[in-house]
Design a protein around this motif. Structure first.
Motif, PDB file in Angstrom:
ATOM      1  N   SER A  19       0.792  -1.202  -0.420  1.00 51.49           N
ATOM      2  CA  SER A  19       0.008  -0.256  -0.015  1.00 51.49           C
ATOM      3  C   SER A  19       0.553   1.434  -0.008  1.00 51.49           C
ATOM      4  O   SER A  19       0.811   1.899  -0.619  1.00 51.49           O
ATOM      5  N   ALA A  20       1.906   1.300   0.519  1.00 47.05           N
ATOM      6  CA  ALA A  20       2.584   2.685   0.997  1.00 47.05           C
ATOM      7  C   ALA A  20       3.153   2.535  -0.448  1.00 47.05           C
ATOM      8  O   ALA A  20       3.381   3.916  -0.977  1.00 47.05           O
ATOM      9  N   PHE A  21       3.721   1.773  -1.196  1.00 45.69           N
ATOM     10  CA  PHE A  21       4.580   1.574  -2.711  1.00 45.69           C
ATOM     11  C   PHE A  21       3.813   2.081  -3.299  1.00 45.69           C
ATOM     12  O   PHE A  21       4.119   3.176  -4.066  1.00 45.69           O
ATOM     13  N   PHE A  22       2.197   1.576  -3.334  1.00 50.57           N
ATOM     14  CA  PHE A  22       0.938   2.169  -4.094  1.00 50.57           C
ATOM     15  C   PHE A  22       1.306   3.953  -4.189  1.00 50.57           C
ATOM     16  O   PHE A  22       1.080   4.339  -4.994  1.00 50.57           O
ATOM     17  N   TRP A  23       0.825   3.744  -3.076  1.00 50.69           N
ATOM     18  CA  TRP A  23       0.705   5.582  -2.919  1.00 50.69           C
ATOM     19  C   TRP A  23       1.498   6.169  -3.377  1.00 50.69           C
ATOM     20  O   TRP A  23       1.830   7.534  -3.590  1.00 50.69           O
ATOM     21  N   LEU A  24       2.753   6.107  -2.642  1.00 50.99           N
ATOM     22  CA  LEU A  24       3.894   6.695  -2.651  1.00 50.99           C
ATOM     23  C   LEU A  24       4.506   6.686  -4.582  1.00 50.99           C
ATOM     24  O   LEU A  24       5.126   7.748  -5.606  1.00 50.99           O
ATOM     25  N   MET A  25       4.473   5.423  -5.360  1.00 50.27           N
ATOM     26  CA  MET A  25       4.041   5.513  -6.911  1.00 50.27           C
ATOM     27  C   MET A  25       2.864   6.442  -7.117  1.00 50.27           C
ATOM     28  O   MET A  25       3.004   7.489  -8.039  1.00 50.27           O
ATOM     29  N   VAL A  26       2.037   6.817  -6.627  1.00 51.35           N
ATOM     30  CA  VAL A  26       0.579   7.351  -7.351  1.00 51.35           C
ATOM     31  C   VAL A  26       1.576   9.109  -7.146  1.00 51.35           C
ATOM     32  O   VAL A  26       1.238   9.823  -7.509  1.00 51.35           O
ATOM     33  N   ALA A  27       2.238   9.698  -5.833  1.00 52.95           N
ATOM     34  CA  ALA A  27       1.943  10.811  -5.055  1.00 52.95           C
ATOM     35  C   ALA A  27       3.127  11.973  -6.949  1.00 52.95           C
ATOM     36  O   ALA A  27       3.436  12.240  -6.692  1.00 52.95           O
TER      37      ALA A  27
END
Length: 281
Positions: A19-27
């Protein structure tokens, strides 16, 4: 049960990490999109300013030349009046020539077809020649009362007494020096512009200092960008296309030197300087 708890903890950690990696990529993606949009918007604004500037720079002198020609054709003014009209027409033609030269130089730079023929020249003599020509043009514009009526009152030139040998293309350096002086004439007010040429062990440094509008720190960081002009293009108060200082920066770099600007702030003038390597014996 212990194995199930360990498996559950492992799944939770994996879920949190993913989840953290996903939101980091989104950001990161959103940041890149916003940055790209800002760059595209800035480029579009610069291009619009450029089109507005070139349109004005072409339209104004052409309209003035047409009006003066029609006046000469419809009337038979006295010789002094005719001479004044002809002088104004000559100044407008020179203004158009300067614009066309800058446009062609910028186009050749973009296409990688700019002809550069370096040779050993006396840089002091080249600067002196440009200063004399520009000072004469300013006096003519002030006497004619045209768009150059608020040019600086004079050029205070300080040159070394001995020749200063620099390896460069003389035509390119004439373009550089004229654009620096032209910029000082547009934004330097009516106080004298100071031109100083000096040398160190390995460099020749030319400084053009005016006492005009000055620059903010942000403007100093953008002043050498292509199409950039100080102020709002839709409320323009000075002529220009936004190419002169861009050409100064790029042409000096191609000559093995560097161009810089310093200003203490708005209303405190600006100092543009270029450094070129001295020619080796």
């Amino acid at each position: 049960q212990v194995a199930l708890l360990a498996r559950r903890a492992q799944l939770i950690r994996m879920f949190v990490a993913e989840s953290a990696f996903f939101w980091l990529m989104v950001a990161l993606g959103a940041t890149l999109v916003v940055r790209t949009l800002r760059q595209e918007t800035a480029l579009l604004r610069q291009q619009q300013n450029f089109l507005a500037a070139v349109t004005h720079e072409l339209k104004s002198p052409l309209a003035a030349i047409r009006l003066q020609m029609q006046t000469l054709q419809l009337r038979d003014p006295p010789a002094p009046v005719r001479a004044r009209y002809l002088k104004c027409m000559d100044l407008d033609v020179r203004r158009l020539e300067g614009l066309v030269k800058n446009l062609l130089a910028a186009a050749h730079l973009d296409a990688g077809r700019l002809s550069y023929r370096p040779q050993t020249v006396d840089f002091a003599a080249e600067v002196s020649r440009c200063c004399n020509e520009v000072a004469t043009a300013w006096r003519q514009e002030r006497d004619g009362g045209g768009h150059g009526a608020k040019r600086p009152c004079d050029l205070a030139v300080e040159l070394p007494a001995t020749p200063l040998a620099v390896r460069c293309d003389p035509t390119v350096m004439q373009t550089v020096v004229r654009n620096l002086l032209d910029n000082a004439g547009k934004y330097g007010g009516e106080a004298a512009v100071q031109v100083q040429l000096r040398c160190s062990a390995d460099w020749a440094e030319l400084q053009v200092r005016d006492h005009g509008v000055g620059l903010t720190p942000a403007e100093q960081g953008q002043i050498f960008e292509k199409f950039y002009r100080v102020g709002n293009e839709l409320q323009r108060q000075t002529e220009g296309s936004g190419l002169g200082l861009y050409l100064v920066y790029v042409l000096v770099q191609q000559s093995g030197g560097r161009a810089q600007v310093h200003s203490d702030g708005l209303g405190r003038g600006s100092c543009f300087s270029i450094r070129l390597p001295l020619a080796r014996a």
